[in-house]
Each structure stands twice: as structure tokens, then as C-alpha cells.
Design a protein around this motif. Structure first.
Motif, PDB file in Angstrom:
ATOM      1  N   SER A 277       0.832  -1.203   0.000  1.00  0.00           N
ATOM      2  CA  SER A 277       0.000   0.000   0.000  1.00  0.00           C
ATOM      3  C   SER A 277       0.863   1.248   0.000  1.00  0.00           C
ATOM      4  CB  SER A 277      -0.913  -0.010   1.231  1.00  0.00           C
ATOM      5  OG  SER A 277      -1.766   1.123   1.236  1.00  0.00           O
ATOM      6  N   GLY A 278       0.337   2.293  -0.635  1.00  0.00           N
ATOM      7  CA  GLY A 278       1.044   3.566  -0.666  1.00  0.00           C
ATOM      8  C   GLY A 278       0.810   4.259  -1.993  1.00  0.00           C
ATOM      9  N   PRO A 279       1.273   5.488  -2.134  1.00  0.00           N
ATOM     10  CA  PRO A 279       1.024   6.256  -3.368  1.00  0.00           C
ATOM     11  C   PRO A 279       1.624   5.597  -4.613  1.00  0.00           C
ATOM     12  CG  PRO A 279       2.590   7.385  -1.931  1.00  0.00           C
ATOM     13  CD  PRO A 279       2.002   6.281  -1.127  1.00  0.00           C
ATOM     14  N   ASN A 280       2.741   4.872  -4.449  1.00  0.00           N
ATOM     15  CA  ASN A 280       3.417   4.264  -5.605  1.00  0.00           C
ATOM     16  C   ASN A 280       3.296   2.744  -5.613  1.00  0.00           C
ATOM     17  OD1 ASN A 280       4.602   6.883  -6.397  1.00  0.00           O
ATOM     18  ND2 ASN A 280       5.828   6.624  -4.535  1.00  0.00           N
ATOM     19  N   ALA A 281       2.381   2.207  -4.795  1.00  0.00           N
ATOM     20  CA  ALA A 281       2.319   0.752  -4.624  1.00  0.00           C
ATOM     21  C   ALA A 281       2.074   0.024  -5.945  1.00  0.00           C
ATOM     22  CB  ALA A 281       1.220   0.401  -3.616  1.00  0.00           C
ATOM     23  N   ILE A 282       1.148   0.530  -6.759  1.00  0.00           N
ATOM     24  CA  ILE A 282       0.812  -0.167  -8.009  1.00  0.00           C
ATOM     25  C   ILE A 282       1.981  -0.126  -8.984  1.00  0.00           C
ATOM     26  CG2 ILE A 282      -0.738  -0.195 -10.004  1.00  0.00           C
ATOM     27  CD1 ILE A 282      -2.929   0.938  -8.150  1.00  0.00           C
ATOM     28  N   SER A 283       2.602   1.041  -9.134  1.00  0.00           N
ATOM     29  CA  SER A 283       3.717   1.165 -10.088  1.00  0.00           C
ATOM     30  C   SER A 283       4.935   0.358  -9.634  1.00  0.00           C
ATOM     31  CB  SER A 283       4.092   2.634 -10.280  1.00  0.00           C
ATOM     32  OG  SER A 283       4.487   3.223  -9.047  1.00  0.00           O
ATOM     33  N   LEU A 284       5.154   0.289  -8.315  1.00  0.00           N
ATOM     34  CA  LEU A 284       6.295  -0.487  -7.821  1.00  0.00           C
ATOM     35  C   LEU A 284       6.102  -1.982  -8.045  1.00  0.00           C
ATOM     36  CD1 LEU A 284       7.130   1.339  -4.442  1.00  0.00           C
ATOM     37  CD2 LEU A 284       8.554   1.257  -6.492  1.00  0.00           C
ATOM     38  N   VAL A 285       4.920  -2.499  -7.720  1.00  0.00           N
ATOM     39  CA  VAL A 285       4.654  -3.922  -7.951  1.00  0.00           C
ATOM     40  C   VAL A 285       4.706  -4.230  -9.439  1.00  0.00           C
ATOM     41  CG1 VAL A 285       2.951  -5.781  -7.719  1.00  0.00           C
ATOM     42  CG2 VAL A 285       3.309  -4.193  -5.828  1.00  0.00           C
ATOM     43  N   ASN A 286       4.249  -3.291 -10.248  1.00  0.00           N
ATOM     44  CA  ASN A 286       4.239  -3.494 -11.702  1.00  0.00           C
ATOM     45  C   ASN A 286       5.639  -3.751 -12.256  1.00  0.00           C
ATOM     46  OD1 ASN A 286       2.526  -3.467 -14.132  1.00  0.00           O
ATOM     47  ND2 ASN A 286       3.792  -1.714 -14.730  1.00  0.00           N
ATOM     48  N   LYS A 287       6.666  -3.220 -11.572  1.00  0.00           N
ATOM     49  CA  LYS A 287       8.053  -3.410 -12.018  1.00  0.00           C
ATOM     50  C   LYS A 287       8.475  -4.870 -11.987  1.00  0.00           C
ATOM     51  CE  LYS A 287       9.841   1.126 -10.571  1.00  0.00           C
ATOM     52  NZ  LYS A 287      10.809   1.821  -9.673  1.00  0.00           N
ATOM     53  N   ILE A 288       7.871  -5.645 -11.086  1.00  0.00           N
ATOM     54  CA  ILE A 288       8.282  -7.052 -10.953  1.00  0.00           C
ATOM     55  C   ILE A 288       7.159  -8.009 -11.364  1.00  0.00           C
ATOM     56  CG2 ILE A 288       9.982  -6.587  -9.139  1.00  0.00           C
ATOM     57  CD1 ILE A 288       7.853  -7.598  -7.109  1.00  0.00           C
ATOM     58  N   PHE A 289       6.099  -7.456 -11.980  1.00  0.00           N
ATOM     59  CA  PHE A 289       4.960  -8.292 -12.373  1.00  0.00           C
ATOM     60  C   PHE A 289       4.982  -8.514 -13.876  1.00  0.00           C
ATOM     61  CE2 PHE A 289       0.430  -8.688 -13.673  1.00  0.00           C
ATOM     62  CZ  PHE A 289       0.121  -9.856 -12.984  1.00  0.00           C
ATOM     63  N   LYS A 290       4.953  -9.768 -14.285  1.00  0.00           N
ATOM     64  CA  LYS A 290       4.929 -10.110 -15.712  1.00  0.00           C
ATOM     65  C   LYS A 290       3.518 -10.560 -16.056  1.00  0.00           C
ATOM     66  CE  LYS A 290       7.671 -12.665 -19.111  1.00  0.00           C
ATOM     67  NZ  LYS A 290       8.265 -11.449 -19.738  1.00  0.00           N
ATOM     68  N   GLY A 291       2.800  -9.708 -16.761  1.00  0.00           N
ATOM     69  CA  GLY A 291       1.400  -9.935 -17.101  1.00  0.00           C
ATOM     70  C   GLY A 291       0.854  -8.624 -17.618  1.00  0.00           C
ATOM     71  N   LYS A 292      -0.413  -8.320 -17.332  1.00  0.00           N
ATOM     72  CA  LYS A 292      -0.969  -7.025 -17.718  1.00  0.00           C
ATOM     73  C   LYS A 292      -0.244  -5.894 -16.997  1.00  0.00           C
ATOM     74  CE  LYS A 292      -5.738  -8.455 -18.728  1.00  0.00           C
ATOM     75  NZ  LYS A 292      -7.161  -8.259 -18.347  1.00  0.00           N
ATOM     76  N   ASN A 293      -0.228  -4.731 -17.627  1.00  0.00           N
ATOM     77  CA  ASN A 293       0.320  -3.552 -16.964  1.00  0.00           C
ATOM     78  C   ASN A 293      -0.653  -3.143 -15.853  1.00  0.00           C
ATOM     79  OD1 ASN A 293       1.066  -0.928 -16.184  1.00  0.00           O
ATOM     80  ND2 ASN A 293       1.894  -0.460 -18.221  1.00  0.00           N
ATOM     81  N   LEU A 294      -0.231  -3.293 -14.601  1.00  0.00           N
ATOM     82  CA  LEU A 294      -1.117  -3.054 -13.468  1.00  0.00           C
ATOM     83  C   LEU A 294      -1.542  -1.588 -13.365  1.00  0.00           C
ATOM     84  CD1 LEU A 294       0.534  -5.272 -10.687  1.00  0.00           C
ATOM     85  CD2 LEU A 294      -1.377  -5.828 -12.196  1.00  0.00           C
ATOM     86  N   GLU A 295      -0.736  -0.700 -13.926  1.00  0.00           N
ATOM     87  CA  GLU A 295      -1.087   0.720 -13.862  1.00  0.00           C
ATOM     88  C   GLU A 295      -2.264   1.057 -14.773  1.00  0.00           C
ATOM     89  OE1 GLU A 295       2.307   3.597 -13.215  1.00  0.00           O
ATOM     90  OE2 GLU A 295       3.398   1.953 -14.197  1.00  0.00           O
TER      91      GLU A 295
END
Length: 446
Positions: free
Chosen positions: A23-41
Motif C-alpha cells: 500500500s502507498g502512493p506508488n504501490a501499483i507502479s512499484l509492484v508493476n516493475k516485478i509483475f509479468k502480465g498485464k500492466n497493473l497501472e
């Protein structure tokens, strides 16, 4: 600046699934850096997204990522919940990766604390979350769920709205006495409103003496002199051999504890050392602790041996516990009784006879039979009850001042004090120290 935080939100250990909350202001973009799939942002809020955690050009685990975009999340901030496989190693590996890419480990209760600070929860709702997690019986669960759905909060808000309206009218009378359209706040006018509030608060305080026991359990001390069957009673209630049972007096030298759920009652049981005169140093310490347990207990199960005449110590215990909620348990009725004990529940702990009668007596003496969950007029813990009592006491002081015709400007002080104490229950008035202390009792990931 608000940090991005993460923590494991499921019990530590082996299991089918683990959840890591971020959780946090950048939580989605940070997790997206290590997530291989849809762009979470780019995905919609409140969606579940299949993919992989990918780090240093290697797949770490196959996961599902739940995305909640601010402000429509539990804590009002951008949130990602990573559902990974439930092994200890894989869960910790993903957690360590998150810490490396910009998250910090959340403190105890920090997600709930942020929800409170972002006006997603008030304090009574936050406390209800922990009560739900720790519920030991169905009635406790239902009661805590009602509080989470604002049942408790609405009670307090209603009181504060009435007090705020009253305070505003008093201020108008003081500052603008020439204003003809304002209500004339007289002593009789004040008395009517304060009496009504006090009557409602009395009902809440009375009901809360039971509701807090429903939710947190009844501190129940089993007391008696040595060898009357206290440990046998504990084992009968728990249906297991938790305490050492012996014909040798003084076998129990310290607390033996257990938790028992019977229907909608949770008993936090303490089997204490037998109370008698002793020259044994260790045994004497146990006896002193027993006397302390009596003082702290919500309920006393005073065990007497009906196969022997009552002696000086029995009468001393009857006197020592007479002001407490107690049940006199006449044990060993499988043997020939040599005396009758008024208002006692007769049992044979050795043969497990009389348990149903004892449970019925516990319901009666604790007023559980009178508790109405649907009434909704109750509080859930000692912090809330203490503040409600202080608010009530302020109104008692205000009423005394009214009856003595004290100037209304001075009576206003007591009314404001009541208003503030009610606000501390829900967190509308709070100190930083209180919030830190309260949420530090929460588990990690909550």
C-alpha cells in the motif's frame, strides 16, 4: 511524504496461498516493475490479474494480483495484494524483493492506522476488526461485525450531535443575548436534554458490562482450599487432563490456565493454588497470586468439599468473594454429603456430573440471558466503556450544577468535557500517543 509499505497478511507457515499486502502512493507502479502480465497501472480498480513475479530475469512465482486504486481501498491508498503460493520460502522471497524495490516493512496495524487517518474507519470500527479476528464464539463474532458496520459509531455520533447542538445554543445565548430567534437555554431546558442523554448512557453502560464479556471472555478464577477438586473441575470444564489431579494437598502451586467455549460463552479459566496457611515459600507465592486472581476475576467459581464440614478457611473464602460475581460449586457430591450449602451448584468433578447445571448458572450470574445483540446499545471493550463512563460522569456533574442553579456558562464546561470524551471513543478527538498505542496491538499485515 507517505511511505509505500508491505507485509505478509496471512498466517506464517505452509499453506495453499499467502497474501502480501502492499500500500502507498506508488504501490501499483512499484509492484508493476516485478509483475509479468498485464500492466497493473492500466487495469481497472478492484480487478484480479494473473501473471508472474519476475526478478533478475527469473520467474519467482505464479501469482494473482488484486489491484485497488485510491481512494476506494481498505486504507484509502493505492493497494496491491499479491496472492502467491503459500510456502514460507516463496513468500519471504517475494517480500524481500518488494523491500529491495522501494517498499518498507509495515508496522503492526499500519494498514488499519492509515485507514483511520484517511477516514475510512473510526476507532470503534478498527477495534472491531481485531475483535472479529480474535472471536472465540458466534455471539462475539456477530457483535464485532455489527460494530464494524458502524453500529457502535452511530450511537456515539448521535450523542455528540445532540451535545453539539446544545453547545451551539449556549454559545448563541452567551454571545448574542439580544438575538430573539434563538432558543432560550434555561436550567430546565438543559436538565431535560441531559436527563435523556444520561438515561441512554446508563443503558449502554449496563449492556456493556455483558457485551465486553461476550467479546473478550469471562476471566474466571477457580478458587478453594487445597484438595477440594479445583483442578478436577478445570479438567471437567476443559474435557482434558490439563491440571495435575492428586489427593495430596497443595499440588497446584501456580496458575493453570485454559480457554473454554460453551455455546456463546468464552471462559478464560484460571485454576489457582489452594488458599490456606503455608510455611512453604513457593506455595505461599502461589497463594498470594490466587488472592490477586480473585481481585481481577469477572467470575469466581468457589469450590467447596461437601463431603467434609466447612472450616475456617472455607468461611474466609466465602467472605473474601461475597462482593464478586460468584458461583458456589459444591463438589464431591458422589460421596456422602455432611452438610448442605445454600445457593450452591452440586457436582462431581471426578465423574463429570453437574456440568449442564453449572453452565446454566454461569449464564444467569453473568446476565448473558439478558443480552440482546439486536438492541445495539453496547460498547465492545474496556477503553470504550471507560470513556463512556467519563462522559456520563461529566453529565452527572452538569446535572448537579443545574440543580444548584450554577451559571450556564460554567455548566458548559462539563458538557464540553462529555462531548470530548465521546469523541475519543470513535477517534473524532484523539492524541497521537493513543493512536500509536492502539494500532501497535494489531497483527502485521492488518
Amino acid at each position: 511524504m507517505v511511505d509505500d509499505i508491505c507485509a505478509i497478511a496471512t498466517p506464517y507457515g505452509m499453506g495453499a496461498i499467502s497474501i502480501i499486502r502492499c500500500s502507498g502512493p506508488n504501490a501499483i507502479s512499484l509492484v508493476n516493475k516485478i509483475f509479468k502480465g498485464k500492466n497493473l497501472e492500466n487495469v481497472a480498480s478492484h480487478t484480479i490479474n494473473y501473471g508472474y513475479i519476475y526478478y533478475n530475469n527469473e520467474i519467482v512465482d505464479e501469482v494473482l494480483c488484486n489491484v485497488f486504486k485510491a481512494p476506494k481501498s481498505f486504507d484509502g491508498e493505492n493497494t496491491v495484494e499479491i496472492n502467491c503460493h503459500g510456502g514460507v520460502l516463496v513468500t519471504n522471497t517475494i517480500l524481500q524483493i518488494l523491500l529491495k524495490i522501494g517498499f518498507r516493512l509495515a508496522m503492526r496495524g499500519e494498514f488499519s492506522q492509515r485507514a483511520f487517518l484517511n477516514n475510512k474507519l473510526d476507532l470503534t470500527q478498527a477495534e472491531a476488526i481485531m475483535d472479529i479476528i480474535s472471536s472465540n464464539n458466534l455471539l462475539a463474532l456477530k457483535s464485532s461485525t455489527k460494530s464494524l458496520r458502524s453500529s457502535t459509531s452511530n450511537l456515539i455520533y448521535e450523542f455528540r450531535d445532540k451535545l453539539l447542538d446544545l453547545l451551539a445554543k449556549i454559545e448563541v445565548n452567551i454571545d448574542y443575548p439580544e438575538y430573539e430567534d434563538s432558543v432560550d437555554v434555561t436550567h430546565d431546558y438543559l436538565l431535560s436534554i441531559i436527563d435523556d442523554l444520561m438515561n441512554n448512557m446508563q443503558i449502554i453502560l449496563k449492556n456493556s458490562s455483558v457485551s465486553t464479556l461476550v467479546i473478550h471472555g469471562i476471566k474466571t478464577a477457580i478458587v478453594g482450599k487445597p484438595n477440594v477438586g479445583k483442578s478436577s473441575l478445570l479438567n471437567m470444564l476443559l474435557d482434558e487432563d490439563k491440571a495435575i489431579v492428586s489427593s495430596i494437598a497443595g499440588t497446584t502451586r501456580d496458575y493453570v490456565e485454559g480457554v473454554l467455549n460453551v455455546g456463546n460463552i468464552t471462559l478464560n479459566l484460571v485454576d489457582t493454588a489452594g488458599i490456606h496457611e503455608s510455611s512453604d515459600y513457593v506455595e505461599a507465592i502461589g497463594i498470594n497470586r490466587s488472592e490477586e486472581a480473585i481481585k481481577k476475576a469477572d467470575l469466581i467459581l468457589l469450590v467447596l468439599d461437601v463431603s467434609k464440614p466447612l472450616d475456617e478457611i472455607d468461611y474466609r473464602l466465602l467472605e473474601l468473594t461475597k462482593t464478586k460475581k460468584r458461583i458456589i460449586v459444591a463438589n464431591k457430591n458422589d460421596l456422602k454429603a455432611v452438610n448442605e450449602i445454600n445457593d450452591a451448584i452440586y457436582i462431581s468433578a471426578l465423574n463429570h456430573n453437574g456440568l449442564d447445571e453449572l453452565i446454566d448458572a454461569i449464564y444467569k450470574v453473568t446476565n448473558f440471558n439478558e443480552f440482546n445483540l439486536d438492541d445495539g446499545r453496547y460498547l465492545n471493550n474496556s477503553r470504550q466503556v471507560d470513556l463512556m463512563q467519563k462522559a456520563y460522569d461529566s453529565l452527572v456533574s452538569a446535572k448537579n450544577a443545574i440543580e444548584n442553579q450554577v451559571d450556564i456558562a460554567l455548566i458548559e464546561i462539563d458538557i464540553k468535557e462529555c462531548f470530548d470524551n465521546l469523541g475519543r471513543i470513535t477517534g473524532q478527538a484523539y492524541s497521537d500517543e493513543l493512536i500509536t498505542a492502539l494500532f501497535s496491538k494489531f497483527c502485521l499485515g492488518k
